[in-house]
Design a protein around this motif. Sequence first.
Motif, mmCIF file in Angstrom:
data_model
loop_
_atom_site.group_PDB
_atom_site.id
_atom_site.type_symbol
_atom_site.label_atom_id
_atom_site.label_comp_id
_atom_site.label_asym_id
_atom_site.label_seq_id
_atom_site.Cartn_x
_atom_site.Cartn_y
_atom_site.Cartn_z
ATOM 1 N N LEU A 5 0.858 -1.186 0.000
ATOM 2 C CA LEU A 5 0.000 0.000 0.000
ATOM 3 C C LEU A 5 0.894 1.236 0.000
ATOM 4 O O LEU A 5 1.703 1.429 0.909
ATOM 5 C CB LEU A 5 -0.902 -0.005 1.234
ATOM 6 N N SER A 7 1.124 4.707 0.667
ATOM 7 C CA SER A 7 0.440 5.806 1.346
ATOM 8 C C SER A 7 1.108 6.094 2.692
ATOM 9 O O SER A 7 1.588 5.168 3.350
ATOM 10 C CB SER A 7 -1.035 5.450 1.585
ATOM 11 N N ASP A 12 -5.772 5.592 5.390
ATOM 12 C CA ASP A 12 -5.702 4.590 4.321
ATOM 13 C C ASP A 12 -5.257 3.247 4.896
ATOM 14 O O ASP A 12 -5.805 2.199 4.540
ATOM 15 C CB ASP A 12 -4.712 5.017 3.236
ATOM 16 N N LEU A 16 -7.550 -0.133 4.577
ATOM 17 C CA LEU A 16 -7.195 -1.106 3.552
ATOM 18 C C LEU A 16 -6.314 -2.263 4.030
ATOM 19 O O LEU A 16 -6.408 -3.361 3.491
ATOM 20 C CB LEU A 16 -6.506 -0.389 2.382
ATOM 21 N N SER A 193 -1.596 2.855 -4.878
ATOM 22 C CA SER A 193 -2.274 3.869 -4.080
ATOM 23 C C SER A 193 -3.587 3.330 -3.536
ATOM 24 O O SER A 193 -4.098 2.289 -3.985
ATOM 25 C CB SER A 193 -2.561 5.100 -4.949
ATOM 26 N N ALA A 194 -4.166 4.068 -2.601
ATOM 27 C CA ALA A 194 -5.479 3.695 -2.073
ATOM 28 C C ALA A 194 -6.527 3.702 -3.182
ATOM 29 O O ALA A 194 -7.430 2.861 -3.206
ATOM 30 C CB ALA A 194 -5.877 4.649 -0.950
ATOM 31 N N ASP A 198 -8.833 0.556 -4.273
ATOM 32 C CA ASP A 198 -10.295 0.579 -4.340
ATOM 33 C C ASP A 198 -10.790 0.016 -5.670
ATOM 34 O O ASP A 198 -11.820 -0.665 -5.725
ATOM 35 C CB ASP A 198 -10.803 2.003 -4.148
#
Length: 221
Positions: A5, A7, A12, A16, A193-194, A198
């Motif tokens: 991830l 971030s 976030d 996640l 990225s988040a 998604d």
Amino acid sequence: MDLYLDSASTDDWDRLMPTGMFTGITTNPLLASRAGLTYPQIDWTRMAQHAQSLGAQELHAQVYGAPETFLPWVETLMEAGEKAGIRTVVKVPLVERAIRQVPALKAAGCPILMTACYDAKQMLVASGLRADYIAPYFGRMLEAGLPAYDAMAQMLAVTKSPGNKTRVLIASLRDTDQLCRLAEMGHDCFTISAAVADMLLSDGMSETAVAQFEEATKGPQ
């Protein structure tokens, strides 16, 4: 397959990381700024503990400032990782003044990721240094008009050469199509990225199918 991830936002992370699909977390000064953090003031012990509590096996953070300050900062990051029980990896930009610090960082026992890669030739630098990872900025390469897919094929070929210890961790991905095409080529390590996470987690047709399954549990209509 290892997904990271990308971030510095703990919001976030909290949202996640519990999906269980991420090996770890990657950060840098730009991501920290976007998360409202001042990079030199980050409490890395707290960040490492937070990441570990969410199941992260690794936390990657980037050096900054004058090259002669890298080693003291790296020692702080490594100590934070040891306290938290998580592997900390140091990101070093692929510019000469930073590259020259890598031998000292490796001598201190520090795992290394060479970052800000824009050209396949830089894979040879990372491999020669026996860095653990190299992070090509795939999306930025495409946007700059560079032959990004060709470069990823060349870098993947280097990973198969005798003696290579460097794994390609592809960064700066813009969408899941890029991710899938690169995985089809044989790449198996990405930081996303988040927003891209998604995209991975949602699919309209899957949602429709699940709604139909749930409706069917109500019995014959």
